[in-house]
Design a protein around this motif. Structure first.
Motif, PDB file in Angstrom:
ATOM      1  N   LEU A  39       0.776  -1.222  -0.109  1.00  0.00           N
ATOM      2  CA  LEU A  39      -0.069  -0.164  -0.033  1.00  0.00           C
ATOM      3  C   LEU A  39       0.850   1.373   0.009  1.00  0.00           C
ATOM      4  CD1 LEU A  39      -2.781  -0.959   2.571  1.00  0.00           C
ATOM      5  CD2 LEU A  39      -3.088  -0.818   0.012  1.00  0.00           C
ATOM      6  N   LEU A  40       1.813   1.191   0.653  1.00  0.00           N
ATOM      7  CA  LEU A  40       2.773   2.598   0.755  1.00  0.00           C
ATOM      8  C   LEU A  40       3.956   2.316  -0.299  1.00  0.00           C
ATOM      9  CD1 LEU A  40       3.170   2.635   4.908  1.00  0.00           C
ATOM     10  CD2 LEU A  40       1.455   3.817   3.016  1.00  0.00           C
ATOM     11  N   GLY A  41       4.411   1.020  -0.520  1.00  0.00           N
ATOM     12  CA  GLY A  41       5.583   1.145  -1.116  1.00  0.00           C
ATOM     13  C   GLY A  41       5.511   1.313  -2.665  1.00  0.00           C
ATOM     14  N   ILE A  42       4.280   0.954  -3.382  1.00  0.00           N
ATOM     15  CA  ILE A  42       3.898   1.172  -4.848  1.00  0.00           C
ATOM     16  C   ILE A  42       4.024   2.697  -5.042  1.00  0.00           C
ATOM     17  CG2 ILE A  42       2.363   0.577  -6.485  1.00  0.00           C
ATOM     18  CD1 ILE A  42       1.963  -2.126  -5.357  1.00  0.00           C
ATOM     19  N   PRO A  43       3.315   3.442  -4.235  1.00  0.00           N
ATOM     20  CA  PRO A  43       3.263   4.982  -4.544  1.00  0.00           C
ATOM     21  C   PRO A  43       4.513   5.553  -4.161  1.00  0.00           C
ATOM     22  CG  PRO A  43       1.399   4.265  -3.129  1.00  0.00           C
ATOM     23  CD  PRO A  43       2.056   2.963  -3.114  1.00  0.00           C
ATOM     24  N   LEU A  44       5.306   5.028  -3.509  1.00  0.00           N
ATOM     25  CA  LEU A  44       6.724   5.468  -3.263  1.00  0.00           C
ATOM     26  C   LEU A  44       7.364   5.096  -4.465  1.00  0.00           C
ATOM     27  CD1 LEU A  44       8.733   6.923  -1.906  1.00  0.00           C
ATOM     28  CD2 LEU A  44       9.349   4.830  -0.457  1.00  0.00           C
ATOM     29  N   ALA A  45       7.370   3.875  -4.944  1.00  0.00           N
ATOM     30  CA  ALA A  45       8.085   3.597  -6.176  1.00  0.00           C
ATOM     31  C   ALA A  45       7.746   4.272  -7.477  1.00  0.00           C
ATOM     32  CB  ALA A  45       8.064   2.061  -6.288  1.00  0.00           C
ATOM     33  N   TRP A  46       6.541   4.537  -7.538  1.00  0.00           N
ATOM     34  CA  TRP A  46       5.985   5.381  -8.730  1.00  0.00           C
ATOM     35  C   TRP A  46       6.647   6.823  -8.566  1.00  0.00           C
ATOM     36  CZ3 TRP A  46       2.930   9.651  -9.585  1.00  0.00           C
ATOM     37  CH2 TRP A  46       2.370   9.851 -10.703  1.00  0.00           C
ATOM     38  N   LEU A  47       6.474   7.412  -7.517  1.00  0.00           N
ATOM     39  CA  LEU A  47       7.202   8.709  -7.107  1.00  0.00           C
ATOM     40  C   LEU A  47       8.660   8.418  -7.663  1.00  0.00           C
ATOM     41  CD1 LEU A  47       5.862  10.931  -6.059  1.00  0.00           C
ATOM     42  CD2 LEU A  47       6.908  10.751  -4.160  1.00  0.00           C
ATOM     43  N   LEU A  48       9.496   7.558  -7.119  1.00  0.00           N
ATOM     44  CA  LEU A  48      10.850   7.551  -7.386  1.00  0.00           C
ATOM     45  C   LEU A  48      11.117   7.260  -8.858  1.00  0.00           C
ATOM     46  CD1 LEU A  48      12.167   5.274  -4.346  1.00  0.00           C
ATOM     47  CD2 LEU A  48      12.562   7.666  -4.743  1.00  0.00           C
ATOM     48  N   ALA A  49      10.111   6.544  -9.638  1.00  0.00           N
ATOM     49  CA  ALA A  49      10.482   6.372 -10.824  1.00  0.00           C
ATOM     50  C   ALA A  49      10.132   7.358 -12.004  1.00  0.00           C
ATOM     51  CB  ALA A  49       9.680   4.994 -11.247  1.00  0.00           C
ATOM     52  N   ARG A  50       9.487   8.599 -11.545  1.00  0.00           N
ATOM     53  CA  ARG A  50       9.367   9.669 -12.127  1.00  0.00           C
ATOM     54  C   ARG A  50      10.855  10.485 -12.396  1.00  0.00           C
ATOM     55  NH1 ARG A  50       4.816  10.226 -13.360  1.00  0.00           N
ATOM     56  NH2 ARG A  50       4.979  11.528 -14.762  1.00  0.00           N
ATOM     57  N   PRO A  51      11.051  10.648 -13.826  1.00  0.00           N
ATOM     58  CA  PRO A  51      12.206  11.310 -14.025  1.00  0.00           C
ATOM     59  C   PRO A  51      12.613  12.601 -13.896  1.00  0.00           C
ATOM     60  CG  PRO A  51      10.986  10.589 -16.019  1.00  0.00           C
ATOM     61  CD  PRO A  51      10.298  10.206 -15.006  1.00  0.00           C
ATOM     62  N   ASP A  52      11.232  13.272 -13.512  1.00  0.00           N
ATOM     63  CA  ASP A  52      11.266  14.820 -13.031  1.00  0.00           C
ATOM     64  C   ASP A  52      11.368  14.824 -11.709  1.00  0.00           C
ATOM     65  OD1 ASP A  52       8.906  13.608 -13.005  1.00  0.00           O
ATOM     66  OD2 ASP A  52       7.753  15.393 -14.102  1.00  0.00           O
TER      67      ASP A  52
END
Lengths: 345, 273
Positions: free
Chosen positions: B77-90
């Motif tokens: 629940l917490l990790g997928i959104p964090l991963a999504w954020l970290l994967a954003r190049p900007d």
């Protein structure tokens, strides 16, 4: 106008400034070389890329600042971009479902669209099992099933092999004809543009260089690039009646009369080649030297340097053999005045 | 399973390894394998049913499975959104954030437990107001176990999902947006399915790490049978105290789970990524 846009995008060392108006039911092709800015323009229209200045109006609504999802645009991407984890049917049903249509209804709509584009029997197939042509049809069905007001096609035929391209092109033409909204097609293939579009906008270096119906553009090219695309010789000069002084030397006699700065275009096949200065009627006669010769369809296309002007000539293979033509051969060229199209520049 | 190295097809064969490499290599292999073999050999298989039926063991096993699964859910629940954020190049400061996320990977788990205490203990930064408001405190509760396990396991999930997101073709998201999908729909129906193998691999790693968690758990949640004594803690207690045989048996059980996880990862997911 269904679509009215001015698209300005600046990047380091490059900029795009394009005005575009597309009527309902009209298909406009953006034709140009790679890097001309065609795809950028398409992405701006789709809302996938912001513009630095200008506006995008679709069906009377200014959508310049709206995200893609709220623009009612459908996009057919070059490499189709079908969702790999969904069946063909679910791919097509995606648009209606995203807009709140109940799943069962959306699937029924999707099935109709798959039937309409001729891939109904592949409804359950995953995209990776479809051929290029089938995938592109599913992609078209997916874009149309969302009932867009503006359909955007980014090199829709570029990824297909020659034979598939032929059938997909003619089917695409049929679907575009029955599509009621505006359509913008991006292509670098003049033939795709000629067959599919009602109007062609030629884009070079981020700006429009010519616009017109396919017939106009192919008969009266206005840049060297377009002339090469449509396979014509293009000369620029100043006309006085039936006489044109060609820029860079030489002169032409034309059947039509014109005044002022003009373009003169003629087909490579309209040029005759002689080993010696021809006697008789032709008025436009130039000496020259062959620079290159290569097969072109069932003819041979030779390029002749006629006193500094590059002229393309189509000869039969037999004529090339008979005259012993090759790079360096001296030749005489002639073109009938009636074969030269003259139009103001 | 595919061999990691193949013999050269022609040209004199692979050749003999020199002794100064072969001997330590064999030693290393023995060092890794022998203890595990010993565990299996010395396990009291005959008394196994009786030992496993014993109140303490069953309890620890159930608690372990429950808390590891709960921790995995928290991490998802917490990790997928964090991963999504970290994967954003900007994302600004992305590499710094990424380094922060990996800290629990290298941190001694005991330190993690102490750190959790300072924040969520009854007198901690967040723990005190929480306790004053609700009368609840995380330390020495099952929820505390879940928290400790999630703390050490979260990086495994985040890094696996982030890798999958970065490898995924983001243009599918654009295609979905042009079809009228809201950002939530794009995420749910396109992004997540595209990275599902990465999420699954991350979840398995995360679950395995949570299942084996010891240091942070015993520091933050204590070792109370029934509420905070998970399998690793039970193993430790059994070895220290009454029943070393039970310790060996429980260890074999955990070893089995680890091997199963490894097998799952290899054949089911890792090769597909």
């Amino acid at each position: 106008m269904t679509v009215d846009a001015r698209i300005v995008v600046h990047r380091s060392g490059w900029s795009l400034d394009l005005e575009l108006a597309v009527g309902a039911g009209e298909v406009v092709a953006l034709l140009g070389p790679n890097g001309a800015g065609k795809t950028t323009a398409l992405r701006v229209l789709a809302g996938l890329q912001p513009l630095d200045a200008g506006h995008v109006v679709i069906a009377g609504e200014t959508v310049t600042d709206l995200p893609s999802a709220r623009r009612s645009v459908g996009v057919v991407f070059q490499d189709h971009l079908l969702f790999p984890h969904l069946s063909a049917l679910e791919n097509v049903a995606f648009g209606p479902r995203a807009r709140g249509v109940p799943a069962a209804v959306a699937r029924r709509t999707a099935r109709e669209w798959l039937d309409r584009v001729g891939v109904g029997e592949h409804a359950a197939a995953r995209p990776r099992t479809l051929s290029g042509g089938q995938a592109q049809r599913v992609a078209l069905a997916r874009a149309l099933a969302a009932e867009p007001r503006l359909l955007l096609l980014d090199e829709p035929l570029a990824a297909l092999d020659a034979r598939t391209r032929l059938t997909v092109r003619s089917d695409l033409r049929r679907h575009l004809a029955s599509f009621g909204g505006a359509a913008v097609l991006v292509t670098h293939d003049p033939f795709d543009a000629m067959v599919l579009a009602d109007r062609i906008v030629v884009v070079e270096d981020g700006a429009e260089v010519q616009t017109g119906t396919p017939a106009e553009v192919s008969r009266r090219p206005r840049t060297e690039y377009v002339a090469r695309l449509v396979g014509l010789n293009l000369l620029r000069g100043v006309a006085t009646g039936h006489h044109v002084d060609v820029d860079g030397g030489g002169e032409l006699v034309t059947a039509d009369s014109a005044f002022g700065p003009v373009y003169a275009a003629f087909r490579p096949a309209a040029v005759s080649v002689y080993p010696e200065r021809p006697a008789g009627s032709p008025r436009n006669v130039w000496p020259g030297r062959v620079t290159t010769a290569e097969p072109h369809g069932d003819a041979v296309r030779i390029q002749v340097d006629a006193a500094g002007l590059p002229v393309l000539v189509d000869c039969t293979t037999a004529a090339v053999a008979e005259l012993g033509l090759g790079p360096g051969s001296p030749v005489w060229l002639s073109v009938k005045a009636s074969e030269i199209e003259v139009y103001p520049s | 399973m595919r061999p990691l190295l193949r013999a050269r097809p022609t040209g004199g064969g692979p050749g003999r390894a020199p002794a100064f490499l072969a001997v330590p290599a064999v030693l290393a292999l023995a060092f890794l394998v022998l203890p595990l073999a010993g565990l299996v050999l010395r396990a009291p298989w005959r008394e196994a049913p009786e030992l496993l039926a014993g109140a303490g063991v069953g309890q620890a096993l159930r608690l372990s499975l429950l808390t590891a699964s709960a921790a995995t859910v928290v991490c998802l629940l917490l990790g997928i959104p964090l991963a999504w954020l970290l994967a954003r190049p900007d994302l600004p400061g992305r590499s710094a954030l990424r380094a922060l996320v990996t800290v629990p990977l290298v941190l001694p788990p005991v330190v993690g437990g102490v750190a959790l205490f300072t924040v969520l203990g009854r007198t901690g930064l967040i723990g005190r107001p929480l306790y004053e408001l609700t009368g609840f405190a995380f330390p020495f509760t099952t929820a505390g176990v879940v928290l400790a396990e999630a703390f050490v396991a979260l990086p495994f999930l985040v890094l696996a999902v982030e890798g999958a997101l970065r490898a995924a073709d983001r243009r599918y998201e654009e295609a979905a947006a042009t079809l009228g999908a809201s950002q939530w729909t794009v995420f749910r129906r396109v992004t997540l399915p595209l990275v599902a193998p990465g999420v699954a691999a991350g979840a398995v790693l995360c679950w395995a790490r949570a299942l084996g968690e010891f240091g942070a758990t015993i520091t933050f949640a204590g070792n109370f049978p029934g509420s905070t004594q998970t399998m690793p803690l039970a193993v430790y207690q059994a070895l220290e105290g009454a029943d070393p045989r039970a310790a060996v048996l429980l260890s074999v059980l955990l070893l089995g789970v680890s091997v199963a996880v490894l097998g799952l990862l290899r054949d089911q997911w890792v090769n597909r990524l």
